[in-house]
Design a protein around this motif. Structure first.
Motif, PDB file in Angstrom:
ATOM      1  N   TYR A   1      65.605  28.828  38.877  1.00  0.00           N
ATOM      2  CA  TYR A   1      66.231  29.913  39.574  1.00  0.00           C
ATOM      3  C   TYR A   1      65.393  30.188  40.922  1.00  0.00           C
TER       4      TYR A   1
ATOM      5  N   VAL B   1      64.315  37.191  37.060  1.00  0.00           N
ATOM      6  CA  VAL B   1      65.110  36.745  35.902  1.00  0.00           C
ATOM      7  C   VAL B   1      65.951  37.626  34.863  1.00  0.00           C
TER       8      VAL B   1
ATOM      9  N   TYR C   1      62.575  27.935  34.485  1.00  0.00           N
ATOM     10  CA  TYR C   1      61.506  28.029  35.441  1.00  0.00           C
ATOM     11  C   TYR C   1      61.877  28.396  36.907  1.00  0.00           C
ATOM     12  N   SER C   2      61.026  29.097  37.633  1.00  0.00           N
ATOM     13  CA  SER C   2      61.341  29.149  39.128  1.00  0.00           C
ATOM     14  C   SER C   2      61.216  27.986  39.814  1.00  0.00           C
ATOM     15  N   GLU C   3      61.789  28.063  41.095  1.00  0.00           N
ATOM     16  CA  GLU C   3      61.715  26.640  41.827  1.00  0.00           C
ATOM     17  C   GLU C   3      60.305  26.131  42.191  1.00  0.00           C
TER      18      GLU C   3
ATOM     19  N   ASP D   1      62.784  31.332  43.831  1.00  0.00           N
ATOM     20  CA  ASP D   1      61.475  32.248  43.614  1.00  0.00           C
ATOM     21  C   ASP D   1      61.607  33.822  43.654  1.00  0.00           C
TER      22      ASP D   1
END
Length: 544
Positions: free
Chosen positions: A332, A338, A300-302, A334
């Protein structure tokens, strides 16, 4: 060497029954089955199990048994996919160190040295050199297969006539017998009085035949048998008087086997076969488990992670809070893309951890029990003292192996000298029993300090110089010349003398590596001149 001709009788009727009915010795099946197990572990280094002779080789089904809850398809899949760890080949490689760094010194009769040096290049029945023969063949049979023999024979031409060298003397050669080829034998009063071997051969047109050999102190007989697996009749093709006066064989025994009253040997690490299999099955189960149950870890993004965890309004957050709310995930920033491999790497993370923690501990245990260090985890930046301490058990294994191989080679060499009419007492094989990790520089520092403080006597000095030369892989000619000079000069007292001697050794060694042709002329002349200078310095210091 005892001449046993006429001393012990062998029941010829019993020998005939053994040949006719093909009666093997009492422990034949045990030795062959053990050798199959350990040879399969050795072959796993190459993952090759397809060979024409199943008497000694086996496929992975001989090691990996089918479980009662496995279907045939599941079992076949396991056989195809499970990789047997090649631990046995690593252990044998460690033992083969006894042939590194000039560790074997062979002394021959001065009158026929050229013959023996040439013989070293083509030593056995397959044309292998003497080092390859003992390091790769004999040591393999003794340590991995556990039981066998080395046999000496003399060269005979196609007409049955003995082949002689330029001195009019016979030419001996050796060959090795594996467990399934050592068919029967007998001892009397500690002497081998009967040996029957069964060896399979293939002709140029791929026809199979079997050769039986019967050795007694009085006679040597050879039988030829045609057909698959030796199913035809046995034809006597050679019946000659035994010129050796004994059975010309040395038995090879690996580890002792008290259950057979020490009659046969067994593979050195036969007791570890269960741990070998445990390591292989563990890694196979980890791989299969990761495929069945290890789903990719979410990435997931932050912002998404904070939203899912209900703390998206907080300026700061704890990763543990997210794990408790969302579960295991990888976060990871924003503004970062990825990586395409991130999902695959995440799915393998748990497997990698298990492999490092569990599998490494199991492997370390196996190496520890075998008294051999796992070279893949040895740290190179530890002190010399720590290396020596860590290597004590391995030194013991190598010294034991060296002692065994020294006895085997001495027995064979003296027998070959005897059959040529030479004096066996002029022949001697010496294996070094010194296998530490100290470098040549460390040995030299000990030598210099001992001379400076006057604590090194002549005998110890000679030993240290010999070890230094061995570590430097100095040729035998240079070692002999330097040791002769030491006998003449005595014990050097000044560090300058030792430094001069070291410079001579190093210069000569480098010159010979760069221009090997200088060994017989300029290099030897330079060595002699430098040693003369040391002699003059020593003499002047004594006179003063």
């Amino acid at each position: 060497m005892i001449d046993l001709r006429g001393k012990f009788s062998v029941d010829q009727e019993a020998v005939k029954r053994v040949l006719d009915q093909e009666i093997s010795h009492a422990y034949y099946d045990i030795t062959v089955n053990r050798s199959k197990v350990m040879n399969s572990w050795y072959q796993s280094e190459y993952d090759e199990f397809l060979v024409p002779d199943r008497n000694i080789f086996s496929d992975k089904s001989y090691i990996i048994k089918q479980s009662s809850i496995e279907s045939n398809d599941e079992y076949q899949e396991k056989l195809e996919r499970m990789r047997l760890f090649p631990l046995e080949s690593k252990f044998l490689s460690a033992q083969q160190r006894i042939y590194d760094e000039n560790n074997v010194n062979r002394t021959y009769c001065d009158d026929y040295i050229p013959f023996w040096l040439n013989k070293e290049l083509h030593y056995d029945d397959a044309g292998a050199g003497i080092t390859e023969f003992y390091r790769d063949k004999v040591l393999f049979v003794k340590e991995v297969l556990g039981f066998g023999a080395v046999i000496t024979d003399v060269m005979i031409d196609d007409k049955g006539q003995t082949i002689l060298d330029s001195n009019g003397m016979v030419i001996p050669y050796s060959y090795v017998i594996r467990p399934h080829e050592l068919y029967n034998f007998d001892f009397k009063q500690g002497q081998l009085v009967l040996l029957i071997t069964k060896q399979r051969y293939w002709t140029l047109d791929r026809k199979q035949h079997t050769k039986w050999r019967v050795f007694t102190p009085d006679r040597i007989q050879v039988y030829h048998q045609e057909g698959v697996a030796g199913s035809g009749a046995k034809e006597l093709i050679t019946d000659m008087e035994n010129p050796f006066g004994r059975v010309p064989a040395t038995l090879l025994r690996g580890a002792v086997d008290a259950n057979t009253s020490f009659v046969v040997g067994k593979p050195r690490r036969y007791s570890l076969k269960g741990l070998y299999l445990a390591a292989s099955e563990l890694f196979y189960d980890l791989q299969k488990g990761s495929e069945l149950f290890a789903h990719p870890i979410p990435v997931y993004s932050e912002s998404i992670a904070k939203a899912l965890s209900g703390i998206e309004q907080d300026s700061k957050y704890n990763a543990n809070d997210i794990k408790e709310a969302v579960g295991m995930c990888i976060v990871y920033p924003d503004d970062m893309e990825v990586p395409s491999t991130l999902f695959h790497q995440a799915s393998m993370e748990g497997l990698q951890h298990l492999r490092e923690v569990i599998f490494r501990d199991l492997m370390s245990l196996i190496f520890l029990l075998a008294s051999v260090r796992d070279k893949s985890v040895v740290k190179s930046n530890v002190s010399g003292s720590a290396k020596r301490f860590d290597n004590v058990e391995e030194q013991g294994l190598l010294a034991q192996t060296a002692m065994d191989m020294e006895e085997i080679e001495n027995d064979q060499l003296k027998m070959q000298a005897m059959i040529r009419g030479e004096n066996p007492d002029d022949f001697f094989i010496n294996y070094s029993k010194h296998y530490d990790l100290s470098s040549a520089d460390e040995i030299w520092n000990d030598l210099v300090e001992g001379a400076q403080y006057g604590v090194t006597n002549l005998g110890l000095y000679k030993y240290q110089v010999h070890e230094y030369l061995r570590k430097r892989s100095a040729p035998s000619e240079i070692k002999d010349q330097i040791m002769e000079e030491i006998e003449t000069l005595g014990m050097p007292k000044k560090p300058s003398d030792l430094s001069a001697l070291q410079n001579i050794i190093d210069r000569t060694r480098l010159a010979m590596k760069a221009q090997p042709e200088l060994l017989s002329s300029e290099a030897m002349e330079s060595l002699g001149g430098s040693l003369d200078m040391i002699e003059e310095e020593s003499q002047s210091s004594i006179d003063s």
